[in-house]
Design an enzyme around this catalytic site. Structure first.
Site, PDB file in Angstrom:
ATOM      1  CG  ASN A 188      -6.848  -9.362 -13.066  1.00 33.48           C
ATOM      2  OD1 ASN A 188      -7.333 -10.225 -12.351  1.00 33.48           O
ATOM      3  ND2 ASN A 188      -7.560  -8.804 -14.032  1.00 33.48           N
ATOM      4  CG  ASP A 227     -16.549  -9.549 -13.981  1.00 33.56           C
ATOM      5  OD1 ASP A 227     -15.794  -8.631 -13.597  1.00 33.56           O
ATOM      6  OD2 ASP A 227     -17.047  -9.582 -15.119  1.00 33.56           O
TER       7      ASP A 227
HETATM    8  C1  FPP Z   1     -13.081  -8.605 -11.242  1.00 32.73           C
HETATM    9  O1  FPP Z   1     -13.988  -7.550 -11.030  1.00 32.73           O
HETATM   10  C2  FPP Z   1     -12.506  -8.952  -9.965  1.00 32.73           C
HETATM   11  C3  FPP Z   1     -11.167  -9.010  -9.718  1.00 32.73           C
HETATM   12  C4  FPP Z   1     -10.135  -8.734 -10.732  1.00 32.73           C
HETATM   13  C5  FPP Z   1     -10.685  -9.327  -8.368  1.00 32.73           C
HETATM   14  C6  FPP Z   1     -11.412 -10.403  -7.642  1.00 32.73           C
HETATM   15  C7  FPP Z   1     -11.032 -10.334  -6.226  1.00 32.73           C
HETATM   16  C8  FPP Z   1     -11.869 -10.441  -5.171  1.00 32.73           C
HETATM   17  C9  FPP Z   1     -13.302 -10.745  -5.277  1.00 32.73           C
HETATM   18  C10 FPP Z   1     -11.443 -10.271  -3.803  1.00 32.73           C
HETATM   19  C11 FPP Z   1     -10.120 -10.723  -3.519  1.00 32.73           C
HETATM   20  C12 FPP Z   1     -10.074 -12.098  -3.016  1.00 32.73           C
HETATM   21  C13 FPP Z   1      -8.958 -12.534  -2.479  1.00 32.73           C
HETATM   22  C14 FPP Z   1      -8.798 -13.893  -1.978  1.00 32.73           C
HETATM   23  C15 FPP Z   1      -7.859 -11.601  -2.387  1.00 32.73           C
HETATM   24  P1  FPP Z   1     -13.699  -6.131 -11.686  1.00 32.73           P
HETATM   25  O2  FPP Z   1     -12.986  -5.293 -10.721  1.00 32.73           O
HETATM   26  O3  FPP Z   1     -13.018  -6.304 -12.998  1.00 32.73           O
HETATM   27  O4  FPP Z   1     -15.138  -5.590 -11.882  1.00 32.73           O
HETATM   28  P2  FPP Z   1     -15.630  -4.601 -13.035  1.00 32.73           P
HETATM   29  O5  FPP Z   1     -15.679  -5.428 -14.294  1.00 32.73           O
HETATM   30  O6  FPP Z   1     -16.984  -4.215 -12.541  1.00 32.73           O
HETATM   31  O7  FPP Z   1     -14.674  -3.456 -13.109  1.00 32.73           O
END
Ligand code: FPP
Length: 255
Positions: free
Chosen positions: A76, A28
């Site tokens: 998501n 996250d």
């Molecule tokens: C949450 O952070 C993260 C995600 C929804 C995506 C996680 C994906 C990756 C780390 C990379 C992809 C990996 C592969 C294998 C494709 P957020 O974007 O919600 O963070 P925020 O809370 O700061 O907005």
């Protein structure tokens, strides 16, 4: 205090750390990482993917056997279409770009989630990724993609309901073990430790059944910056946890 393992080495010193056999990580904070740098959210996801590769290497060298990472949840899909598309593209790219390094580290790749509901291109990446890596011995990287803990439990219940319908199982004989045996990857041990960076302290539908007795470790560091030092600290703190599974600590039960 243990001397930190030399990052150039193929295995790390575990000194006063406890390395879990099965580890879960909620990746996250990509969006916040990007916003802080005045970059688009997509740059955060890209940096997050790069960091996932680093995590795999570090976990493999520490001796973790199963690493489950939360890459895309069933919730998501509610993000803007552009962000969802970018995460799908990143998924395809990740295995194209990093599979040679995963192979070099002996890392097998598996997927957990509602994979059948994903676009064919993604399912193809899952099939190829699992097939070409199936004999790698060191660690399993389990990517939770289109994953929801509640959906996984529903899926297990449906499989058992089919057996009830067929008359091979009596509802009175349904056990916790049967629910566990019908989850997506029943051979993967429940995570002993779950790490969540970026300051949030919630489970967000990740491994709901499997986390019943997991230890939690949270950190304010955003996922793209979560590196070797944070992982080492998590394992050091984990060594100090007293896991009682609803019973008494070893010291208490000897009294
Ligand atoms: C949450 O952070 C993260 C995600 C929804 C995506 C996680 C994906 C990756 C780390 C990379 C992809 C990996 C592969 C294998 C494709 P957020 O974007 O919600 O963070 P925020 O809370 O700061 O907005």
């Amino acid at each position: 205090m243990a001397i930190l393992g030399n990052k150039q080495e193929k295995t790390y010193d575990t000194g006063d750390l406890k390395v879990p056999v099965s580890l879960g990580v909620i990746m996250d904070g990509n969006g916040r990482w990007a916003t802080k740098r005045h970059l688009p959210r997509s740059a955060g996801h890209r940096a997050g993917a790069e960091n996932l590769k680093e995590l795999c290497r570090n976990c493999g060298r520490y001796g973790v056997k199963y690493l489950t990472v939360y890459a895309f949840s069933t919730e998501n899909w509610s993000r803007p279409e552009g962000e969802v598309d970018q995460l799908m593209k990143l998924f395809v790219e990740f295995f194209d770009r990093y599979d040679p390094e995963l192979a070099e580290e002996g890392i097998r790749v598996r997927f957990t989630g509602d994979i059948e509901a994903l676009p064919e291109k993604i399912r193809e990446v899952c099939r190829t990724g699992e097939e070409r890596s199936k004999d790698r011995p060191k660690m399993q990287l389990i990517v939770a993609f289109n994953y929801g803990g509640r959906r996984e439990i529903v899926s297990s219940c449906r499989k058992i309901a089919e057996q009830v319908k067929a008359g091979t199982v009596d509802p009175a004989d349904i056990t916790e073990q049967m629910i566990a045996d019908n989850l997506y990857l029943p051979d993967v041990p429940d995570p002993e430790l779950i790490i969540r960076p970026s300051g949030e302290q919630r489970i967000s539908n990740f491994l709901l059944w499997e986390c019943a007795y997991s230890e939690f470790w949270v950190s304010d560091v955003l996922w793209p910056d979560f590196g070797y030092e944070e992982l080492t600290q998590a394992f050091r703190d984990y060594a100090l946890r007293d896991r009682r599974f609803g019973g008494l600590s070893k010291k208490e039960s000897k009294k």
